[in-house]
Design an enzyme around this catalytic site. Structure first.
Site, PDB file in Angstrom:
ATOM      1  N   LYS A 159       1.043  -1.243  -0.205  1.00 24.54           N
ATOM      2  CA  LYS A 159       0.110   0.043  -0.003  1.00 24.54           C
ATOM      3  C   LYS A 159       0.891   1.185  -0.023  1.00 24.54           C
ATOM      4  O   LYS A 159       2.166   1.165   0.220  1.00 24.54           O
ATOM      5  CB  LYS A 159      -0.908   0.323   1.126  1.00 24.54           C
ATOM      6  CG  LYS A 159      -0.243  -0.085   2.709  1.00 24.54           C
ATOM      7  CD  LYS A 159       0.236   1.468   2.953  1.00 24.54           C
ATOM      8  CE  LYS A 159       0.851   1.486   4.504  1.00 24.54           C
ATOM      9  NZ  LYS A 159       1.868   2.620   4.609  1.00 24.54           N
ATOM     10  N   PRO A 189       9.755  -4.354  -0.791  1.00 32.18           N
ATOM     11  CA  PRO A 189      10.917  -4.214  -0.173  1.00 32.18           C
ATOM     12  C   PRO A 189      10.365  -4.253   1.473  1.00 32.18           C
ATOM     13  O   PRO A 189       9.275  -3.698   1.733  1.00 32.18           O
ATOM     14  CB  PRO A 189      11.344  -2.716  -0.647  1.00 32.18           C
ATOM     15  CG  PRO A 189      10.367  -2.178  -1.656  1.00 32.18           C
ATOM     16  CD  PRO A 189       9.154  -3.173  -2.007  1.00 32.18           C
ATOM     17  N   ALA A 215       9.985  -0.606   4.545  1.00 32.63           N
ATOM     18  CA  ALA A 215       9.871   0.454   3.380  1.00 32.63           C
ATOM     19  C   ALA A 215       8.597   1.365   3.579  1.00 32.63           C
ATOM     20  O   ALA A 215       8.756   2.424   3.027  1.00 32.63           O
ATOM     21  CB  ALA A 215       9.635  -0.166   2.030  1.00 32.63           C
ATOM     22  N   GLY A 216       7.833   1.082   4.443  1.00 33.06           N
ATOM     23  CA  GLY A 216       6.514   1.997   4.756  1.00 33.06           C
ATOM     24  C   GLY A 216       5.635   1.563   3.615  1.00 33.06           C
ATOM     25  O   GLY A 216       4.761   2.612   3.145  1.00 33.06           O
ATOM     26  N   GLY A 219       4.442  -4.233   3.714  1.00 32.89           N
ATOM     27  CA  GLY A 219       4.871  -5.534   3.128  1.00 32.89           C
ATOM     28  C   GLY A 219       4.554  -6.548   4.238  1.00 32.89           C
ATOM     29  O   GLY A 219       3.840  -7.639   4.036  1.00 32.89           O
ATOM     30  N   ASP A 231      -1.463  -1.340  10.729  1.00 33.13           N
ATOM     31  CA  ASP A 231      -1.708  -1.466   9.335  1.00 33.13           C
ATOM     32  C   ASP A 231      -2.397  -2.950   8.717  1.00 33.13           C
ATOM     33  O   ASP A 231      -2.851  -2.923   7.446  1.00 33.13           O
ATOM     34  CB  ASP A 231      -0.658  -1.215   8.425  1.00 33.13           C
ATOM     35  CG  ASP A 231      -0.151   0.142   8.422  1.00 33.13           C
ATOM     36  OD1 ASP A 231      -0.648   1.075   8.786  1.00 33.13           O
ATOM     37  OD2 ASP A 231       1.190   0.325   7.981  1.00 33.13           O
TER      38      ASP A 231
HETATM   39  O1  C5P Z   1       1.098  -1.418  15.247  1.00 26.14           O
HETATM   40  P1  C5P Z   1       2.580  -1.487  14.458  1.00 26.14           P
HETATM   41  O2  C5P Z   1       3.552  -2.832  14.876  1.00 26.14           O
HETATM   42  O3  C5P Z   1       2.465  -0.935  13.114  1.00 26.14           O
HETATM   43  O4  C5P Z   1       3.271  -0.236  15.112  1.00 26.14           O
HETATM   44  C1  C5P Z   1       4.471  -0.172  15.408  1.00 26.14           C
HETATM   45  C2  C5P Z   1       5.060   0.991  16.363  1.00 26.14           C
HETATM   46  O5  C5P Z   1       4.750   2.035  15.584  1.00 26.14           O
HETATM   47  C3  C5P Z   1       4.147   1.099  17.514  1.00 26.14           C
HETATM   48  O6  C5P Z   1       4.861   0.151  18.636  1.00 26.14           O
HETATM   49  C4  C5P Z   1       4.438   2.647  17.945  1.00 26.14           C
HETATM   50  O7  C5P Z   1       5.474   2.738  18.557  1.00 26.14           O
HETATM   51  C5  C5P Z   1       4.084   3.134  16.676  1.00 26.14           C
HETATM   52  N1  C5P Z   1       2.964   3.613  16.206  1.00 26.14           N
HETATM   53  C6  C5P Z   1       2.176   4.715  16.932  1.00 26.14           C
HETATM   54  N2  C5P Z   1       0.881   4.956  16.431  1.00 26.14           N
HETATM   55  C7  C5P Z   1       0.153   4.320  15.488  1.00 26.14           C
HETATM   56  C8  C5P Z   1       0.934   3.095  15.007  1.00 26.14           C
HETATM   57  C9  C5P Z   1       2.379   2.891  15.101  1.00 26.14           C
HETATM   58  O8  C5P Z   1       2.921   5.267  17.522  1.00 26.14           O
HETATM   59  N3  C5P Z   1      -0.864   4.451  15.044  1.00 26.14           N
END
Ligand code: C5P
Length: 307
Positions: free
Chosen positions: A9, A94, A97-98, A101, A136
């Site tokens: 995405k 990748p 990568a944001g 994936g 995500d």
């Molecule tokens: O949920 P996910 O594993 O993608 O999030 C990774 C890290 O990114 C979280 O532990 C948090 O530190 C940060 N995060 C956040 N706010 C979000 C999504 C992620 O602060 N809405």
């Protein structure tokens, strides 16, 4: 055996609204699936073993991988501890990568194993389980174009983008950005400007729901692209600045932004042809800078079982 496709995405819009009581950030996003895809093969083994192999040796295939975490969660919830599967991942998106994936692979595991184990969960059930594993991941189940609020897990349908838009993605293969770091840095820099409460969050959500470019009656308007994390990540990541610079100078682009917490950046084009032409034109500069590029069409769905 079944094969499941897991698309990446990009964030057409990512706004950091404020902090939540659970320490996560409250977000207002529009996410869009694209046709850069991983493929996962699932074999039912019925031997209580969950195993994962991958064609990319740089990816961990241990219990920290979202595919195995998703498999474990689905099996635990089923109550059938003898369920087993051998899973193979062909990695094309990748890593770090944001582009979600890892989240898309995890969502594909929920969908694929739900099918081969005959568990009968609805997509809504799978999205709820996905939310326990990553912010995500719920989006990736149905994909397409959706509004994503909360940590990213509260989904609202929007009409699909009907223009034949295409995305030129650019990433330095040697650079990745840690999502926790990006949000921590965002907090350090911007906390004093964060919105204070739920009423203010809801105002911003309403504003995003009403933007012209999400309105089917104004479907000729391309998304302008916005990412609050770009201002946080770009000053500290030269690969992001370079990618944004290159993309901002290419003809026929409609808009340019970083995706998610980076470092992938992308430009929107009116169609795949102009996108591929731009990639050709940029190719010498991309090669010199050691950047990889992909021309992608939008996808109107998420993970899917191949016939
Ligand atoms: O949920 P996910 O594993 O993608 O999030 C990774 C890290 O990114 C979280 O532990 C948090 O530190 C940060 N995060 C956040 N706010 C979000 C999504 C992620 O602060 N809405």
């Amino acid at each position: 055996m079944i094969t499941v496709t897991a698309p990446a995405k990009v964030n057409l819009h990512l706004e950091v609204l404020g902090l939540r009581s659970d320490g996560f950030h409250e977000l207002a996003m529009v996410m869009q699936s694209i046709d850069l895809e991983d493929r996962l093969r699932f074999q039912n083994t019925a031997d209580a073993q969950l195993s994962l192999t991958c064609d990319d040796a740089s990816l961990s295939v241990g219990d920290d991988n979202l595919i195995l975490r998703a498999a474990q969660l689905l099996r635990d919830r089923s109550g059938f501890s003898e369920l087993g599967a051998s899973i193979h991942l062909e990695k094309r998106i990748p890593i770090g990568a944001g582009l979600a994936g890892g989240s898309s692979d995890g969502a594909a595991a929920l969908v694929g194993l739900n099918a081969i184990w005959g568990l009968g969960h609805s997509p809504a059930d799978l999205e709820r389980m996905a939310a326990e594993l990553g912010s995500d991941m719920p989006f990736c189940v149905a994909g397409g174009c959706q509004l994503c609020f909360g940590r990213g897990e509260k989904l609202e349908a929007v009409p699909p983008i009907t223009q034949p838009l295409a995305v030129l993605l650019v990433k330095d293969p040697t650079v990745s950005v840690s999502t926790p770091w990006a949000y921590k840095r965002c907090r350090e820099l911007n906390q004093s400007n964060y919105l204070a409460d739920e009423a203010e969050f809801e105002q911003r959500r309403q504003a995003l729901r009403r933007v012209d470019w999400l309105n089917p009656l104004r479907s000729e308007l391309p998304p302008p692209l916005h990412n609050d994390l770009q201002e946080v990540v770009a000053p500290e990541t030269s690969a992001v600045r370079l990618a944004l610079d290159l993309l901002n100078n290419v003809p026929h682009r409609l808009a340019v932004a970083m995706s998610g917490s980076g470092p992938s950046c992308f430009a929107l084009f009116p169609d795949l042809e102009s996108c591929c032409q731009a990639q050709d034109q940029l190719s010498p500069q991309l090669d010199r800078a050691g950047l990889k590029a992909w021309s992608c069409a939008l996808r109107h769905d998420g993970v899917r079982i191949e016939a």
